[in-house]
Design a protein around this motif. Structure first.
Motif, mmCIF file in Angstrom:
data_model
loop_
_atom_site.group_PDB
_atom_site.id
_atom_site.type_symbol
_atom_site.label_atom_id
_atom_site.label_comp_id
_atom_site.label_asym_id
_atom_site.label_seq_id
_atom_site.Cartn_x
_atom_site.Cartn_y
_atom_site.Cartn_z
ATOM 1 N N TYR A 160 54.154 14.862 -38.542
ATOM 2 C CA TYR A 160 53.006 15.753 -38.310
ATOM 3 C C TYR A 160 52.201 15.913 -39.599
ATOM 4 O O TYR A 160 50.974 15.803 -39.607
ATOM 5 N N LEU A 161 52.928 16.218 -40.677
ATOM 6 C CA LEU A 161 52.240 16.497 -41.951
ATOM 7 C C LEU A 161 51.505 15.257 -42.451
ATOM 8 O O LEU A 161 50.372 15.343 -42.919
ATOM 9 N N MET A 162 52.143 14.108 -42.344
ATOM 10 C CA MET A 162 51.461 12.871 -42.767
ATOM 11 C C MET A 162 50.245 12.634 -41.886
ATOM 12 O O MET A 162 49.175 12.252 -42.361
ATOM 13 N N ASN A 163 50.430 12.886 -40.593
ATOM 14 C CA ASN A 163 49.352 12.697 -39.622
ATOM 15 C C ASN A 163 48.113 13.509 -39.990
ATOM 16 O O ASN A 163 46.991 13.039 -39.837
ATOM 17 N N TYR A 164 48.311 14.720 -40.491
ATOM 18 C CA TYR A 164 47.143 15.545 -40.833
ATOM 19 C C TYR A 164 46.321 14.919 -41.952
ATOM 20 O O TYR A 164 45.162 15.271 -42.129
ATOM 21 N N TYR A 165 46.930 14.022 -42.702
ATOM 22 C CA TYR A 165 46.206 13.362 -43.805
ATOM 23 C C TYR A 165 45.830 11.926 -43.474
ATOM 24 O O TYR A 165 45.271 11.242 -44.315
ATOM 25 N N LEU A 166 46.174 11.489 -42.228
ATOM 26 C CA LEU A 166 45.908 10.080 -41.923
ATOM 27 C C LEU A 166 45.140 9.916 -40.612
ATOM 28 O O LEU A 166 43.974 9.534 -40.610
ATOM 29 N N PHE A 167 45.798 10.218 -39.473
ATOM 30 C CA PHE A 167 45.146 10.053 -38.164
ATOM 31 C C PHE A 167 44.513 11.360 -37.681
ATOM 32 O O PHE A 167 43.578 11.362 -36.907
ATOM 33 N N ASN A 168 45.131 12.455 -38.080
ATOM 34 C CA ASN A 168 44.776 13.786 -37.574
ATOM 35 C C ASN A 168 44.676 13.782 -36.049
ATOM 36 O O ASN A 168 43.705 14.262 -35.465
ATOM 37 N N GLY A 204 43.036 25.966 -39.137
ATOM 38 C CA GLY A 204 41.994 25.031 -38.723
ATOM 39 C C GLY A 204 40.949 24.781 -39.787
ATOM 40 O O GLY A 204 39.811 24.448 -39.462
ATOM 41 N N TYR A 205 41.304 24.944 -41.057
ATOM 42 C CA TYR A 205 40.374 24.707 -42.164
ATOM 43 C C TYR A 205 39.179 25.656 -42.102
ATOM 44 O O TYR A 205 38.134 25.359 -42.667
ATOM 45 N N GLU A 206 39.334 26.761 -41.409
ATOM 46 C CA GLU A 206 38.255 27.755 -41.438
ATOM 47 C C GLU A 206 38.024 28.130 -42.907
ATOM 48 O O GLU A 206 36.899 28.325 -43.337
ATOM 49 N N GLU A 207 39.138 28.217 -43.654
ATOM 50 C CA GLU A 207 39.054 28.245 -45.107
ATOM 51 C C GLU A 207 40.008 27.201 -45.659
ATOM 52 O O GLU A 207 41.063 26.973 -45.070
ATOM 53 N N TYR A 260 51.081 23.068 -37.488
ATOM 54 C CA TYR A 260 50.038 22.570 -36.574
ATOM 55 C C TYR A 260 48.916 23.593 -36.454
ATOM 56 O O TYR A 260 47.727 23.254 -36.494
ATOM 57 N N TYR A 261 49.298 24.842 -36.334
ATOM 58 C CA TYR A 261 48.273 25.886 -36.199
ATOM 59 C C TYR A 261 47.426 25.955 -37.469
ATOM 60 O O TYR A 261 46.204 26.089 -37.403
ATOM 61 N N MET A 262 48.045 25.830 -38.625
ATOM 62 C CA MET A 262 47.285 25.876 -39.875
ATOM 63 C C MET A 262 46.308 24.701 -39.966
ATOM 64 O O MET A 262 45.156 24.867 -40.372
ATOM 65 N N TYR A 263 46.755 23.528 -39.594
ATOM 66 C CA TYR A 263 45.883 22.356 -39.757
ATOM 67 C C TYR A 263 44.854 22.232 -38.640
ATOM 68 O O TYR A 263 43.778 21.680 -38.839
#
Lengths: 715, 715
Positions: B349-357, B645-648, B396-399
């Protein structure tokens, strides 16, 4: 001593099936899967109509295992429904082998089968190694290996004994099960109704209509009727079919299925009917219609004959009613929903013990109704139906003596009782909460469903007793004490809380601790049946309630079952016989060829067909209509077990106004035959320790019944 | 104020998919069904090898419903996977209509779909009425009718929002989903090993071998190898195939499947390999072998480039490793079990957030791992894996900021946490009970798994925090307080119970309240990552544990992930970069074309292939091997969300010894581009409120990042 050993051997031989190879599965899984097929087959005027409760599914990967010990190598045949592997002493073999040779000595044989669509099932046949209920199954072996290859601690893995039925041949795949069929024709009389034809199949029946010689291009409508009126009422009949014939194809418009036109066309869905009206539209025609009658092959093992022909006809029509409603499972009625309902099934079980004595049918139905955890509602969403499920297991154990089944189903019983316990009020009583259906009966008057219903508490109390009994069988002593205590506490509250001295009866309910003014028959009947009323109070309510015309009458055969049973239990067989003749005889006089869901003797003609606000809503073949089967065997022939599985039993025959009667009741040992007239009783039993209970010269006598030998007693 | 509105609109547009017709189902059901296909596909030397934990199933009958309100009539198209009915305002329509016209006004549209084999799914397309996640679903509507025809009280029926993925066309049936394929060839170099041929596909790959020009009568063996050694070792390679060519037929002996011989023959089961050795027996031959490469189409949205070529290669091979292990679900490794494991997935999951998202991939995997109640074991039977599942939802919620998913999965989270709470000890801590697998890591030394492991308590504490967060999102205030209290209590115990002053570290475990003498890295790493250690103690354990060579070394990329992350969190990027080059560079030097399950830098040659006591037991393409993807994006580019969700978010780039680097991180708004060398930082972000955190002249500065505009800052 010798006798005891003999009995033991007999019990053993009867209760345990002979070791024979059979298809096995995770217990309950096949039953739930088959039940989904059954429950999702209903149509309502051409629309698919599924149940409104949670339907469960089989475990998709199951491990089957057995420890074997062989004096010489043995070649075995393996077949599975699904992908599978074979592991011998922890080592997996290549592929999915269909023949292997097991080596001499002690070995662990483990086979995992995976199947998403149908239950994983296994069949093994060898000289001595055969799949049967001694195999262990699990859906989760928790057998992991760590980095060193060492296996995990699997001491807490839950293994069950495998489930099975009668698929004893490698080619009898459980997933391919189908009921039997045979062709049936309609009567020669065909009526023309505005250019449509109405075919009469002579009596209530069930199966697949077959059209012969379909041709042309057009639409054909089939309107089914349990009555002629229904089949002729295109706009209101409960079930119908519509097919299109077009360019050499036939399109089933209910199922969106297209087939090539051939000499005969069999409809996809089975239907219940006596009459079919066929209407054609456009330029199409057919030569004739017939049907494939579909049925569960059951052997009628019980019998009853007497001097009263009406009673004999009632017994015959009851038998036919139960035959029609005994399908893959015991269902309610064959026309309308064809679902499996716990309250209905509980009665079918009892009739079954006096007619087919098909244990597998009872077990299948019980597995299906019990479902799988998590429990998210009462069985069929109905509170009383949850309790009938427990009581049904109690009765099954009494009639069959089948402790293995009790052990198998016990974890599901615990889950359901846990659900019930989580919904009790501060008094430890059950009340209908939001989403609960408190059913009781289809009554012809207002039945208050609020607060604590005495009827529900009595069923609940009996369920707690059942839990205690089954906990004992399952060696769960802690729970046995707990359930006994809960049952004792609740039982002790029944009289103080619901008995009304002024009314000399148990009142219908209490709201916020206050007794209502209403007396209904239900709790008073069950209070007698379960002996929650002492003898004195039983006699009191006989007059103040059961024989009291001012108390709301019961108009369903469903509750008449228990009403007449409680009267029989009080020795009122003569009154009950007249009731049976009035009520069931009344249906026969109205032309019934199977017994109905509901009957109001006062009504005439079409009024008998209506229910649920629909002109043909009533089911004219309903299992609960067949109760005389039970009453005649249980309270006239008077045969019933007093210890589980007829290890001990009583024969207490009562003529109840008949001149003579004779009949048989099936038991795990074979059967018990009883013949009685006003001066003689003859009994012959195939086994179990029996007592004949008779009145001679105003005195009750209890006489030992010898096994296997006819005994005649003068009255 | 205006800005806030803009942000709100952006979040809305990004997080909610555009309204478009799509196939819908009961949330989690399709995922569990597809997961069963994935998890039951493993073979081990030609034997089917399923998981050892409970596998769940879809609800077989599901009701889909929506209240619609139309200004004009609307014609809609209906399709379903399964038998279905259509009910408009409570009235069922005839058959299974594929087109209907909805009338003007407010109406209730209810559709029930039944399917035993594959998940009931529904597709509706009209001008405005379309199936999407706004539809409600239930497996149990409890909508009974009583004798009067009146509907029941359904106020307690549980409705969920429908689940969906990307099946947006009526013909894209969810049950027909398949990964993409494309043909691949082997290299020209083919080696002859005793008459068998070894084909090299150039790098680790995955798919279906295809034999061309099969003929004759005989047997063909395929031995797969992630290494050449493995493919050449017939007796020990982990996967193999065996087919028989006979009289114009080909028989797959693993699956017992027979097909007609044709020009090309594609094997039934997919395999992972770089090498295949093909051996023929008898009078048969083939012309060539190729393969159908099978993959999940993922867009690589993240990027990383720097002046160090080895790091660039590590990033590329990491990307390929994650691509290979990102299939229907995030799996562990492609060769051996190909199962879905929670601890492995949490890292993917964590790698995914930096690769495929790819959010859908995370959600699918989470649904599958969560399974269905009743909970009968830890996820994958592993205690730590249960906790990683909760933590994965937190991340997941954070990303993603996807609160709808949290609400959907929350009931399953409650069920699992209930299971955990039922297994805590008198201190409110978790200990491994019989049947629990306490995994932690594949360590090259003894890891005590008994008693209270500090590592497990820390993961458990974070899981409780996750429950509190998700309870809040699900508007379950009572549970939020409960979980917060449990988390607070446990967090307060960590230091007094596990901190050892003498060792200046958290000890590994406590047994009967007594600290053990052992210090391992695990708890100390996570204590840093979750900020359970204050700044002072974080600095202490950096030296006493993380940089202390006498503490048991970590040899799996799995735990190196968290080890290096905790060092990065302490600002040790320069050390970590060297570690990455040594460790992952070491694998590349050993010839890795994908990253491994485990790597011991000291070992040479074949020793690298062995694991679990088997010479080729080790997976040479393991998802957890790809962690540099995450580390480089998270701690070098320095991008991460600080609000859901990168709101910040924060961009805190650190060169860590590199001369320059540039790359992108995908976000729900698009992406964040970062370029840095020793004198400049450039950032460009597509949205969210961002801060660039840099050190200038020894002072940390925090600079607002404008959305949509490139910003360059001099260092």
């Amino acid at each position: 001593m010798k006798k005891k050993i003999l009995i033991f051997i007999l019990v053993f031989a009867v209760v345990l099936p002979l070791a024979a190879q059979t298809w096995i599965w995770y217990p309950g899984d096949y039953e739930i899967w088959l039940g989904n097929k059954m429950n999702n087959r209903r149509t309502d005027r051409g629309a698919y109509f599924p149940p409104f409760w949670k339907q469960d599914s089989h475990y998709v990967t199951v491990e089957f295992s057995k420890v074997i010990n062989l004096p010489m190598p043995q070649r075995i045949t393996i077949a599975a429904e699904g992908s599978y592997n074979v592991k011998l002493d922890g080592k997996m073999m290549f592929g999915m082998p269909s023949k292997i040779i097991l080596p001499v000595g002690k070995h662990h044989l483990n086979i995992k089968v995976h199947n998403q669509s149908t239950p994983p099932a296994l069949f093994i046949d060898g000289a001595t190694v055969k799949t049967d209920s001694s195999w262990k199954v699990t859906y989760e072996d928790k057998e992991w290996i760590d980095e060193s290859g060492k296996a995990s601690d699997t001491s807490t893995t839950i293994y069950m004994n495998a489930g099975s039925w009668n698929f004893n041949d490698i080619n009898s795949l459980p997933s391919a099960f189908a009921l039997e069929q045979e062709p049936q024709k309609h009567l020669q009389t065909v009526s023309d109704v505005n250019g449509s034809y109405v075919y009469d199949f002579g009596k209530e029946t069930f199966g697949y209509p077959v059209l012969k010689g379909l041709k042309g291009n057009g639409t054909i409508y089939l309107y089914y009727g349990e009555s002629k009126e229904e089949s002729e009422d295109m706009d209101h009949c409960e079930t119908l079919d519509k097919i299109e014939v077009k360019d050499g194809k036939v399109i089933d418009l209910v199922n969106n299925r297209t087939t090539d036109l051939s000499e005969t066309y069999e409809l996809d869905n089975s239907k219940a009917f006596r009459y079919i009206m066929v209407r054609t539209e456009g330029d199409c025609s057919y030569d004739d219609i017939s049907m494939q009658y579909e049925y569960m092959p059951e052997t009628v093992k019980g019998s009853f004959r007497c001097d009263d022909d009406e009673i004999n006809r009632i017994w015959d029509v009851g038998t036919y009613t139960l035959q029609l409603t005994t399908r893959e499972f015991f269902i309610d009625g064959i026309k309308r929903d064809r679902w499996v309902w716990s309250g209905d099934a509980a009665q079918s079980y009892l009739m079954n013990y006096y007619l087919f004595n098909d244990n597998d049918e009872v077990k299948r139905t019980t597995w299906l109704l019990g479902g799988k955890p998590p429990v998210t509602s009462h069985i069929n969403t109905i509170m009383d139906y949850t309790f009938y499920w427990f009581i049904g297991i109690y009765n099954y154990y009494m009639y069959s003596g089948d402790a293995s089944f009790v052990k198998q189903i016990y974890p599901r019983m615990q889950a359901l009782m846990q659900y019930v316990l989580g919904r009790t009020d501060a008094d430890g009583m059950v009340e209908g909460l939001a989403g609960d259906w408190v059913f009781v009966d289809w009554a012809d008057g207002y039945l208050d469903k609020h607060g604590q219903l005495s009827f529900e508490q009595i069923l609940y109390c009996r369920s707690l007793e059942t839990m205690a009994l089954c906990a004992k069988i399952a060696d769960d002593e802690a729970s046995q004490s707990k359930y006994n205590e809960l049952a004792d506490n609740l039982r002790a509250k029944l009289m103080p809380d619901f008995w009304n001295e002024q009314k000399q009866a148990l009142v219908h309910n209490r709201i916020n601790g206050i007794q209502s003014n209403t007396v209904t028959r239900y709790a008073n009947m069950f209070g007698i049946l379960f002996n929650y009323l002492d003898n004195e109070h039983q006699q009191i309510v006989k007059n103040s309630v059961l024989l009291n015309d001012s108390i709301l009458h019961i108009s369903t055969p469903y509750m008449r079952f228990y009403e007449l049973e409680s009267l029989c239990a009080l020795g009122q067989q003569t009154d009950v016989l007249n009731d049976i003749k009035d009520y069931w005889g009344g249906m026969l006089n109205e032309g019934a060829t199977a017994f109905w869901e509901k009957y109001n003797p006062g009504e005439k003609g079409k009024a008998h067909l209506a229910m649920y606000g629909r002109p043909y809503g009533k089911s004219l073949c309903h299992a609960w209509g067949a109760s005389p089967i039970y009453l005649l065997g249980r309270y006239y022939l008077g045969v019933h077990p007093t210890k589980p599985g007829y290890e001990e039993y009583e024969v207490k025959p009562v003529l109840g106004g008949l001149k003579w009667m004779e009949g048989s009741v099936p038991t795990p040992y074979g059967k018990i035959y009883v013949k009685m007239d006003k001066s003689n009783v003859t009994v012959k039993s195939d086994g179990g320790k029996g007592f004949l209970v008779i009145n001679r010269k105003g005195k009750q006598e209890k006489i030992d019944i010898p096994a296997g030998k006819e005994m005649a007693v003068k009255l």
